[in-house]
Enzyme design. Structure first.
Site, PDB file in Angstrom:
ATOM      1  N   HIS A  97      -4.659   6.103  14.433  1.00  0.00           N
ATOM      2  CA  HIS A  97      -3.244   6.188  14.062  1.00  0.00           C
ATOM      3  C   HIS A  97      -2.538   7.161  15.005  1.00  0.00           C
ATOM      4  CE1 HIS A  97       0.435   7.038  11.885  1.00  0.00           C
ATOM      5  NE2 HIS A  97       0.247   5.888  11.275  1.00  0.00           N
ATOM      6  N   TRP A 136      -0.993   5.969   3.020  1.00  0.00           N
ATOM      7  CA  TRP A 136      -0.338   7.025   2.232  1.00  0.00           C
ATOM      8  C   TRP A 136      -0.263   8.351   2.973  1.00  0.00           C
ATOM      9  CZ3 TRP A 136      -1.193   6.934  -3.789  1.00  0.00           C
ATOM     10  CH2 TRP A 136      -0.658   5.730  -4.298  1.00  0.00           C
ATOM     11  N   LYS A 137      -0.973   8.445   4.098  1.00  0.00           N
ATOM     12  CA  LYS A 137      -0.959   9.685   4.900  1.00  0.00           C
ATOM     13  C   LYS A 137      -1.318  10.873   4.002  1.00  0.00           C
ATOM     14  CE  LYS A 137       2.334   7.396   7.868  1.00  0.00           C
ATOM     15  NZ  LYS A 137       3.369   7.467   8.873  1.00  0.00           N
ATOM     16  N   GLY A 154       3.879   2.735   5.772  1.00  0.00           N
ATOM     17  CA  GLY A 154       3.736   4.134   5.371  1.00  0.00           C
ATOM     18  C   GLY A 154       4.587   4.431   4.155  1.00  0.00           C
ATOM     19  N   GLY A 155       5.768   4.985   4.387  1.00  0.00           N
ATOM     20  CA  GLY A 155       6.653   5.446   3.314  1.00  0.00           C
ATOM     21  C   GLY A 155       6.865   4.437   2.192  1.00  0.00           C
TER      22      GLY A 155
HETATM   23  P1  PGA Z   1       6.278   4.103   8.084  1.00  0.00           P
HETATM   24  O1  PGA Z   1       4.786   4.459   8.635  1.00  0.00           O
HETATM   25  O2  PGA Z   1       6.148   2.763   7.391  1.00  0.00           O
HETATM   26  O3  PGA Z   1       6.598   5.205   7.140  1.00  0.00           O
HETATM   27  O4  PGA Z   1       7.159   4.021   9.264  1.00  0.00           O
HETATM   28  C1  PGA Z   1       3.948   3.475   9.158  1.00  0.00           C
HETATM   29  C2  PGA Z   1       2.639   4.096   9.583  1.00  0.00           C
HETATM   30  O5  PGA Z   1       2.615   5.212  10.114  1.00  0.00           O
HETATM   31  O6  PGA Z   1       1.577   3.469   9.400  1.00  0.00           O
END
Ligand code: PGA
Length: 242
Positions: free
Chosen positions: A88, A10-11, A223-224
């Site tokens: 990461h 989720w960052k 991620g997104g």
């Molecule tokens: P993304 O990110 O799916 O939004 O490209 C992947 C990640 O950074 O783990």
């Protein structure tokens, strides 16, 4: 048999209201696939009560001490987390993390009984100058501790240029890197064949089935498309069907 893993990163996204998305993801029958969300630390303890795995996004190499703003692996474990990401590319870039630092963080994760998802991947200029496999080897050798096992470590291959860009390598490119990672793991570790290796970088429902059909892809780090249940659940379903 390697258990498939659908992992969400989720960052720095998600306030308390996002718990409804996490709850919907956890309530979905994953059909034997392991589901992991690495939310912001503020949501970790709450999310750990849900029937899925949760993890940190980073941990400090030390167990405690004068490190303002950092979090230790023990503190992550104390919330109920059982995983943490390490290395990461956003940490490597934003915080100048080196392979040696990531190795130390990963070792700290093991000491706290966390499974580390160690992230590696080349930049666009490295790919364009044919350095991808060398970069992968260097990062694997440097970031993954000698004490790694298939039980305490997952590798995530995330080409930096594919993260958040909508650009995805070709199936052949993914297959080549994953085969290379598998070869290095089996060379170095007696249980190298059992490590799970995830692909990450612009995975979404529309490309998941194709990516999960590639040999040696044991799941995804997303991620997104992991922020909303409606986006992430179809990815889990595609993985279960693969
Ligand atoms: P993304 O990110 O799916 O939004 O490209 C992947 C990640 O950074 O783990």
């Amino acid at each position: 048999m390697r258990r498939k893993l659908a992992a969400g990163n989720w960052k720095m996204n998600g306030l308390a209201a996002a718990m409804t998305q996490a709850a919907a993801i956890a309530a979905h029958d994953a059909n034997g696939v392991d589901v992991l969300i690495c939310p912001p630390t503020t949501l970790l303890a709450q999310m750990a009560n849900l029937p899925m795995s949760v993890g940190g996004q980073d941990c400090h190499a030390n167990t405690s001490g004068a490190h303002t703003g950092d979090i230790s692996a023990d503190q992550l474990a104390d919330t109920g987390a059982t995983y943490t990401l390490t290395g990461h590319s956003e940490r490597r870039t934003d915080h100048a993390e080196t392979d040696a630092m990531i190795n130390a963080k990963t070792t700290a994760a093991y000491a706290a009984n966390l499974t580390a998802v160690v992230c590696i991947g080349e930049t666009l200029s490295e790919r364009e100058t044919n350095k991808t496999l060398t970069v992968i080897e260097t990062q694997l050798a440097g970031s993954v501790p000698d004490t790694a096992t298939a039980a305490n470590t997952v590798i995530a291959y995330e080409p930096v240029w594919a993260i958040g860009t909508g650009k995805v390598p070709t199936n052949d490119q993914i297959a080549q890197v994953h085969a290379h990672i598998r070869a290095r793991l089996t060379e170095r570790f007696t249980d190298g064949a059992d490590f799970r290796v995830l692909y990450g970088g612009s995975v979404k429902a529309s490309n998941a089935t194709e990516i999960f059909a590639i040999p040696d892809v044991d799941g995804a780090l997303v991620g997104g498309a992991s922020l909303k249940a409606a986006d992430f659940i179809p990815i889990i379903t595609a993985l279960a069907a693969s």
